[in-house]
Structures are given as C-alpha cells and as structure tokens.
Enzyme design. Structure first.
Site, PDB file in Angstrom:
ATOM      1  N   GLU A 287       0.777  -1.398   0.137  1.00 14.59           N
ATOM      2  CA  GLU A 287       0.034   0.505   0.746  1.00 14.59           C
ATOM      3  C   GLU A 287       0.913   0.527  -0.119  1.00 14.59           C
ATOM      4  OE1 GLU A 287      -3.132  -0.143   3.039  1.00 14.59           O
ATOM      5  OE2 GLU A 287      -3.902  -1.989   2.938  1.00 14.59           O
TER       6      GLU A 287
ATOM      7  N   HIS B 226      -7.674   1.169   1.553  1.00 12.63           N
ATOM      8  CA  HIS B 226      -8.013   1.111   3.213  1.00 12.63           C
ATOM      9  C   HIS B 226      -8.621   1.938   3.959  1.00 12.63           C
ATOM     10  CE1 HIS B 226      -4.932  -1.138   6.306  1.00 12.63           C
ATOM     11  NE2 HIS B 226      -6.295  -0.631   6.467  1.00 12.63           N
TER      12      HIS B 226
END
Length: 322
Positions: A264, A283
């Site tokens: 990420e 997220h």
C-alpha cells in the site's frame, strides 16, 4: 507508570484529538507530531512515556523501533485496531493497546455496500448508464445467502448483526470457538476447508499474524463456489494475491471487494486495478468523519486508568494480535 506522563499524539490531523486531550487531561504536557521522521527525536527529547498513534503516511517507513524499543515509552495506544505494524514488541517492556470497535459499524456498512453492489449488479448498470444503453436488467437478493466471516471481533460481530437483519445465514471462524451472538455456526480455523464451498460471501476480518497470513490461498479459491464474492477489510497478506489473481482469471469466483493490499498504496501497474469484477478502495473502510476524535476519546478514558494505576482496556497480546 506516572500520574503526570508526557504524552505524544502522532497523527496527520492533530486538531480534534488535541482538543479532546485538552478537555479531558488539561494538566498534562501533550505534544503533537505529524511526521514519522520527527517522532523518534521528539520521543527522545521529551522523554515521553505515552504515545497515541494513528498510522497515516503509508508511503513512509513507520517508526516502529522508536515506539516499542524506546527507553522511556511505556505505553503505545494505537488509534485503530491493527497492530501488526508494531510487531514484535516485548510486553514486559511496553504495553500496546488498540481502539478495537472504533470503526466496526462503519466497516460493517462498507461490507454491506460491497455485497449489495455485487448482488444488485451496480457496477454493470453503471457501465450501461455511461453508454446511455437501456438494457434488460435483473437483481439478486442477499436474503437467504450464506456469509462466512473470518474473525469474530467487533467488526465481524457488527457485520453478523446486520446479516441476520437481512435474513442471511452466518458462519463464523475464530481462534477460540464459542457461541457468538448472530452467528449460526462458530468454527475454528481448522474447519475452513469444509466451509469455503458453503459461502456465497466471504469476509476477511482477522488480524495479520503468521497463523493468518495466506489464509485465503489457492486451496480456498479452489473450494469456493464460482458465484462467491470475497470481501477483505483485514490486512494485506491474509489473502494470497497471486492466488486471487489466478482465481479471477480462471472465473473461480464472482468477484472481490478489497480495501487492503500486500503493498500500500497499491502500485498503479498492479493487475488488480484492471478487473471489472474487483472493487478497489484505498484502505478506507474504517475512515469516516469524526473517527479520530472518537478514538481519541477512547484513549483519553484509558489515559485516566493509566494515571490512576488501573488496568488498561484493550491491551493487545503480541502473539494473538488482539
């Protein structure tokens, strides 16, 4: 521990949480830090005993060692539920707590948004709308469907409560199986091979541990219904992304809604961006207006316990991850 600890708030948006601490603990020295790079120096200079931290800059290296290996920090309070970014730590040296439940209701709404998007075919209808094409349509009910929930913490239980309201059958998996509200059947992790094929929707809501890494792998996808939908709000690594790509390419599952990834931010060239039957979100299933203030209030309540020498709430076992 001290009745007058120096406290650091480490996060990218300080105003709301700082106001909470000013209101609830006005006598304490509370320092704000909105930079990972500056945090180690601030801890060292201030001799901070307590740090309330919300992970924010996923593109930078999180200063784990400065928190759990500091000679002065005795308590690290995590503003969310996940603590894998702090492992390993020595619980005899530093106590780690989390804010489990702070976003459970919001994450449950995200999960149902994802399930309904697939059952109602909203992404396909959006493509037809963009093409101004009036086509024959059909929607599908989730009533009567089976939801398999991996992890029956606060998020898993919040999803289960809503699932029963929708008339779904709920199967739950937890490390220590025990009767759980709104779960029709509770199983241990060892039972997963015989559960995958029963589920229409599969939710991952477990912490990332060595015991959960790769739980949803090639064997799981091979056992799933071709009509199954995977939803992941846990941590990147619980789902084996290589196995997921193979399953998607082979039509082994209907699709997936993914809020977490092994890397990420998700790299622009990652193939998961390109699937029509995959929902990618950054997220954010736990991010809503005011969540940081709610988490700060939970921390402030725990800080009162700390100052009184009382046991802290939501202490995390580094071996169990919760």
């Amino acid at each position: 521990m001290s009745a007058q600890p120096t406290v650091i708030l480490s996060m990218d948006s300080l105003d709301g949480p700082m106001a909470v601490l000013a209101d609830t603990h006005p006598d304490l020295t509370v320092l704000g830090c909105d930079s990972y790079e500056a945090l180690p120096g601030l801890i060292s200079k201030s001799g901070a005993e307590v740090v309330f931290t919300i992970k924010f800059d996923r593109g930078s290296c999180y200063p784990r060692a400065a928190l759990v290996e500091s000679p002065t920090v005795r308590w690290v309070s995590v503003g969310g539920s996940g603590t894998d970014h702090l492992r390993p730590w020595d619980p005899a040296r530093v106590t780690v707590t989390n804010s489990a439940g702070v976003a459970a209701d919001m994450m449950a709404e995200y999960v149902f948004g994802a399930m309904l998007s697939f059952s109602l075919g909203l992404r396909a209808f959006a493509r037809e709308q963009a093409a101004r094409n009036w086509t024959a349509g059909k929607v599908e009910a989730i009533q009567g469907k089976t939801l398999l929930i991996l992890g029956l913490g606060r998020t898993g239980q919040a999803v289960a409560a809503r699932a029963k309201a929708f008339g779904m059958t709920t199967l739950g998996v937890r490390a220590n199986p025990k009767p759980t509200d709104n779960i029709d059947e509770v199983h241990g992790m060892a039972d997963l091979p015989r559960l995958w094929g029963r589920a229409d929707f599969i939710l991952c809501a477990v912490p990332l541990l060595e015991s959960t890494r790769g739980t949803v792998g090639s064997g799981a996808f091979a056992a799933m219904k071709p009509s199954a939908v995977l939803i992941d709000v846990s941590r990147g690594g619980v789902v084996d992304e290589t196995a997921l790509l193979t399953a998607l390419d082979g039509g082994r599952i209907k699709g997936a809604a993914l809020d977490v990834f092994a890397t990420e931010p998700l790299p622009p060239a990652h193939p998961l961006w390109g699937y029509d039957n995959v929902i990618v979100t950054p997220h954010c299933s736990s991010v809503y207006d005011g969540w940081d203030v709610k988490s700060a209030r939970m921390f402030a309540d725990n800080l009162t316990r700390y100052r009184r020498g009382e046991p802290l709430a939501k202490v995390v076992d580094p071996g169990r991850g919760y």
